[in-house]
Write a protein that holds these residues in place. Structure first.
Motif, PDB file in Angstrom:
ATOM      1  N   THR A   1       0.831  -1.203   0.000  1.00 32.26           N
ATOM      2  CA  THR A   1       0.000   0.000   0.000  1.00 32.26           C
ATOM      3  C   THR A   1       0.864   1.252   0.000  1.00 32.26           C
ATOM      4  N   GLN A   2       0.439   2.245  -0.777  1.00 29.61           N
ATOM      5  CA  GLN A   2       1.251   3.456  -0.945  1.00 29.61           C
ATOM      6  C   GLN A   2       0.384   4.700  -0.773  1.00 29.61           C
ATOM      7  N   ALA A   3       0.842   5.624   0.055  1.00 29.72           N
ATOM      8  CA  ALA A   3       0.162   6.911   0.210  1.00 29.72           C
ATOM      9  C   ALA A   3       0.485   7.808  -0.981  1.00 29.72           C
ATOM     10  N   VAL A   4      -0.437   8.693  -1.310  1.00 32.04           N
ATOM     11  CA  VAL A   4      -0.257   9.617  -2.433  1.00 32.04           C
ATOM     12  C   VAL A   4      -0.293  11.041  -1.883  1.00 32.04           C
ATOM     13  N   SER A   5       0.766  11.796  -2.134  1.00 30.85           N
ATOM     14  CA  SER A   5       0.845  13.159  -1.611  1.00 30.85           C
ATOM     15  C   SER A   5      -0.086  14.089  -2.390  1.00 30.85           C
ATOM     16  N   LEU A   6      -0.446  15.203  -1.763  1.00 31.11           N
ATOM     17  CA  LEU A   6      -1.286  16.205  -2.449  1.00 31.11           C
ATOM     18  C   LEU A   6      -0.576  16.741  -3.684  1.00 31.11           C
ATOM     19  N   GLN A   7       0.732  16.906  -3.593  1.00 31.44           N
ATOM     20  CA  GLN A   7       1.483  17.389  -4.749  1.00 31.44           C
ATOM     21  C   GLN A   7       1.396  16.406  -5.906  1.00 31.44           C
ATOM     22  N   ARG A   8       1.501  15.097  -5.592  1.00 35.16           N
ATOM     23  CA  ARG A   8       1.418  14.091  -6.648  1.00 35.16           C
ATOM     24  C   ARG A   8       0.015  14.051  -7.244  1.00 35.16           C
ATOM     25  N   VAL A   9      -0.998  14.251  -6.423  1.00 35.80           N
ATOM     26  CA  VAL A   9      -2.374  14.308  -6.938  1.00 35.80           C
ATOM     27  C   VAL A   9      -2.502  15.411  -7.976  1.00 35.80           C
ATOM     28  N   GLU A  10      -1.939  16.577  -7.675  1.00 33.49           N
ATOM     29  CA  GLU A  10      -2.024  17.685  -8.636  1.00 33.49           C
ATOM     30  C   GLU A  10      -1.235  17.375  -9.909  1.00 33.49           C
TER      31      GLU A  10
END
Length: 441
Positions: free
Chosen positions: A313-322
């Motif tokens: 499982t991997q978290a996704v940063s807000l920056q990567r979302v953008e």
């Protein structure tokens, strides 16, 4: 599970020397198979290439069998070859390696009992009203057994193979030697990044305490869902090498590809899987990055899908979302200039990359994004999009296409999306991807 074939039993080889011996046997078996194939083709008047002699169905069976016996990093490598090798490996070779996805050799009862005693102590069997020594699943890290507690709870116990955690680094080094077998790895392909990726994934997936935390976090973020169910962790029966969860019935989801399953039903499940990927990235910001088909169990009684295995499982940063939103908008608009900017920000293009290389990366991503540009169902079975994308990617990777790999987190996210799309192709599904992804762009 509907696979009624008797499990293949073999002790997990432990210790660097014993495991190295198995790798050596694998090399010998592949070389012997390639020599036999070469002689056969010469007898027919053909002049075969080394890869044609090596990448045969017979050698795929030999390699799958040997990796299945080893388990651990060796088997994970075979799984990745079968999924990530689409368009690179011959279809028959990739398909036979695909048997590693959910059917490894299993531990004999004696070795299994040793592991259970090490983790639970002497008299471990008194913990349960019933324990099934026949596993319901066996994969690269461990095998799963069904157990019933004295208060009636039915559990799935994921039991880690002995020595797997300790053998990860040496196995990866041995895989590097195996990859030097002529013809096994396509010319021009540097397998080192794949090996490093396997090494990191295995270290993460063998940490069952971390996986339990990830499972609980994912379950909380997903909440109640009409189609998907996430098992509950049973802390009382979990240890560092045993992960106990609530038991989830069902068959691996690709059974929905069987004749007689209505198209509308396959489309419904496939659309839900694609929507889940969208939610994982843009809403939950937590992605289960292993798209192995065996990690989705479909229960025909409830018409729901159980999500399994949260080791990667991997978290996704807000920056990567953008970054991903910008990439998605450029795909939707088929805008090369916007894609160039977005690809640089995301890390697909690095400063100093030659202009021709950058254009190749942009064109490849735009090709992959074609379904986002058309507000209609995408026919996974009838389209040649993935073949064109794989062909273009292979040409660039095998030539002078890329001087660096994408950031590791993007590699894992890409693997998840490719795996889900492969499953949609297996189901011969039709899904409006533009509508699903467009809502987040």
């Amino acid at each position: 599970m509907t696979d009624k074939r008797p499990p293949r039993t073999a002790s997990v080889p432990q210790g660097r020397t014993r495991r190295l011996l198995h790798f050596g046997r694998a090399v010998g078996e592949l070389a012997a198979g390639a020599a036999a194939e070469g002689l056969s083709r010469l007898a027919r008047g053909q002049l075969p290439k080394p890869s044609a002699m090596m990448l045969t169905p017979a050698n795929a069976r030999r390699l799958a069998n040997r990796l299945s016996r080893l388990r651990g990093a060796a088997m994970k490598f075979g799984q990745l070859m079968s999924m990530d090798g689409h368009g690179v490996l011959p279809p028959e070779f990739a398909e036979l390696l695909g048997t590693l996805r959910d059917r490894a050799h299993v531990m004999p009862a004696s070795q299994l009992a040793e592991v259970l005693e090490q983790e639970y102590g002497v008299g471990w069997h008194r913990r349960f009203r019933q324990f099934s020594f026949e596993p319901i699943a066996a994969a690269s890290i461990g095998q799963v057994h069904r157990a019933t507690t004295h208060d009636g709870r039915v559990l799935a116990l994921k039991i880690q193979y002995p020595g797997v955690r300790e053998s990860i680094d040496s196995d990866v080094a041995n895989l590097a030697l195996l990859a030097k077998t002529p013809g096994l790895v396509p010319a021009g392909l540097d397998p080192a990044p794949l090996f490093e990726r396997v090494r990191r994934v295995l270290h993460q997936e063998t940490d069952y305490v971390a996986e339990a935390r990830a499972l609980e976090e994912y379950r909380e973020r997903l909440g109640d869902d009409e189609l998907f169910v996430v098992p509950e962790v049973d802390a009382e029966h979990s240890t560092g090498r045993i992960l106990a969860t609530s038991f989830q019935p069902g068959d691996t989801i690709d059974h929905l590809a069987a004749p007689g399953v209505p198209q509308a039903h396959r489309d419904r499940v496939a659309e839900a899987l694609c929507h889940l990927v969208v939610r994982e990235i843009f809403e939950l910001r937590l992605v289960q990055t292993d798209p192995n088909f065996a990690n989705y169990l479909y229960d025909p009684a409830t018409r729901r899908v159980a999500l399994l295995d949260f080791g990667a499982t991997q978290a996704v940063s807000l920056q990567r979302v953008e970054h991903l939103r910008a990439l998605g908008r450029a795909m939707r608009d088929q805008d090369a200039e916007a894609m160039t900017r977005a690809a640089r920000r995301a890390g697909f293009i690095a400063e100093g990359d030659p202009p021709e290389q950058a254009r190749g990366v942009v064109q490849l991503i735009l090709t992959i994004g074609e379904p986002l540009a058309h507000d209609r169902p995408f026919d996974f079975a009838g389209s040649d999009l993935f073949k064109r994308s794989f062909d273009a990617g292979r040409e660039q990777f095998f030539g002078d296409g890329f001087s660096h790999a994408p950031p590791p987190d993007l590699v894992f996210l890409q693997r998840k999306m490719v795996g889900v799309f492969m499953l949609c192709t297996r189901l011969k599904a039709r899904v409006n991807l533009a509508r699903l992804f467009g809502a987040q762009l």
